[in-house]
Design an enzyme around this catalytic site. Structure first.
Site, PDB file in Angstrom:
ATOM      1  N   VAL A  60      46.728 -83.094 -19.370  1.00 45.25           N
ATOM      2  CA  VAL A  60      45.783 -81.999 -19.110  1.00 45.25           C
ATOM      3  C   VAL A  60      45.994 -81.358 -17.748  1.00 45.25           C
ATOM      4  CG1 VAL A  60      44.020 -82.923 -20.664  1.00 45.25           C
ATOM      5  CG2 VAL A  60      43.949 -83.523 -18.225  1.00 45.25           C
ATOM      6  N   TYR A 154      36.352 -89.492  -7.102  1.00 50.97           N
ATOM      7  CA  TYR A 154      35.718 -89.434  -8.422  1.00 50.97           C
ATOM      8  C   TYR A 154      34.370 -88.729  -8.354  1.00 50.97           C
ATOM      9  CZ  TYR A 154      33.921 -91.068 -12.933  1.00 50.97           C
ATOM     10  OH  TYR A 154      33.401 -91.134 -14.218  1.00 50.97           O
ATOM     11  N   LYS A 158      33.107 -85.168 -10.155  1.00 47.02           N
ATOM     12  CA  LYS A 158      32.030 -85.149 -11.141  1.00 47.02           C
ATOM     13  C   LYS A 158      30.880 -84.237 -10.695  1.00 47.02           C
ATOM     14  CE  LYS A 158      34.037 -87.622 -14.216  1.00 47.02           C
ATOM     15  NZ  LYS A 158      34.465 -87.007 -15.492  1.00 47.02           N
TER      16      LYS A 158
END
Length: 249
Positions: A60, A154, A158
């Site tokens: 991706v 992370y 998010k």
């Protein structure tokens, strides 16, 4: 229901939440396109799913791979009704000052840039198909609200996913494109093995945390996916009931 309404693309479909969601969608009669980096893992998901399932190995973070993915979807199905934007990476758990540029970039490339590339490709297809419209569900995280120690890459991605979700929701209104986000806490997958062994808490303690079945997440995604486009679950939080989230601070 139009011909592409139950065509779904699931990224990160070779394991964990992606696999569980793909199996649940296929079991509910959806045609599912499985995307992920590991061809053998996708094939394993497909063998478990049965039904109309197509594997398209995809990185991706690669614009060319994402273009190929959605060109394959168009060729096979003529359009797309759902993107579950799920592929993600957690990165190493190290103190902030020890995060390498390479590790930062790796997490951002997968979690944020990868999500953008897939959402943009799906958005373009949903806008151009007739009738217009579709749904994008982004996999956020409890970390879209609060961080864990040693999780800056992370957690940052998010939080950014929430901004992407809101922007897609706004920009998609004119084209009947709905976008929602599911924020997940402690689903039992390969990525959460450390929860069951003990994980660092904000107070410095290491505590074993409860987990939940990933199938419970998948059922929530299915509910979001099967709403009419006139309705949207903007944000949903699904978490292990006893995890240390509510009550912090």
């Amino acid at each position: 229901m139009n011909a592409v309404a139950k065509i779904a693309v699931v990224t990160g479909a070779g394991s964990g939440i992606g696999r569980s969601v793909a199996l649940t969608l296929a079991g509910a009669g959806w045609s599912v396109v499985l995307a992920g980096r590991r061809a053998e893992a996708l094939e394993e998901t497909a063998s478990l799913a049965g039904g109309d399932v197509l594997c398209v190995p995809t990185d991706v973070t690669s614009p060319a791979d994402v273009t190929t993915l959605f060109a394959t979807v168009r060729e096979r199905h003529g359009g797309v009704g759902l993107l579950f934007n799920n592929a993600g990476a957690s990165g190493p758990r190290v103190p902030f000052e020890d995060i390498s540029y390479e590790d930062w970039r790796s997490v951002v490339d997968v979690n944020l840039t990868g999500a953008f590339l897939c959402a943009q490709a799906a958005f373009r297809m949903m806008k151009d198909q007739s009738p217009q419209g579709g749904r994008i569900i982004n996999n956020g995280s409890i970390s879209a609200h609060v961080p864990r120690p040693h999780s800056a890459p992370y957690t940052s991605t998010k939080h950014a996913m929430t901004g992407l979700t809101k922007s897609l929701s706004l920009d998609g209104r004119a084209y009947s494109i709905a976008c929602g986000q599911i924020d997940i806490g402690n689903a039992a997958t390969e990525m959460t093995q450390r929860m069951r062994a003990g994980i660092l808490q904000a107070n410095g303690e290491v505590v074993v945390e409860p987990v939940m079945d990933a199938a419970d997440v998948a059922r929530t995604v299915l509910h979001m996916a099967e709403l009419p486009l006139e309705a949207n679950v903007q944000f949903a939080t699904v978490m292990a009931t006893g995890m240390p989230y509510i009550g912090r601070g």
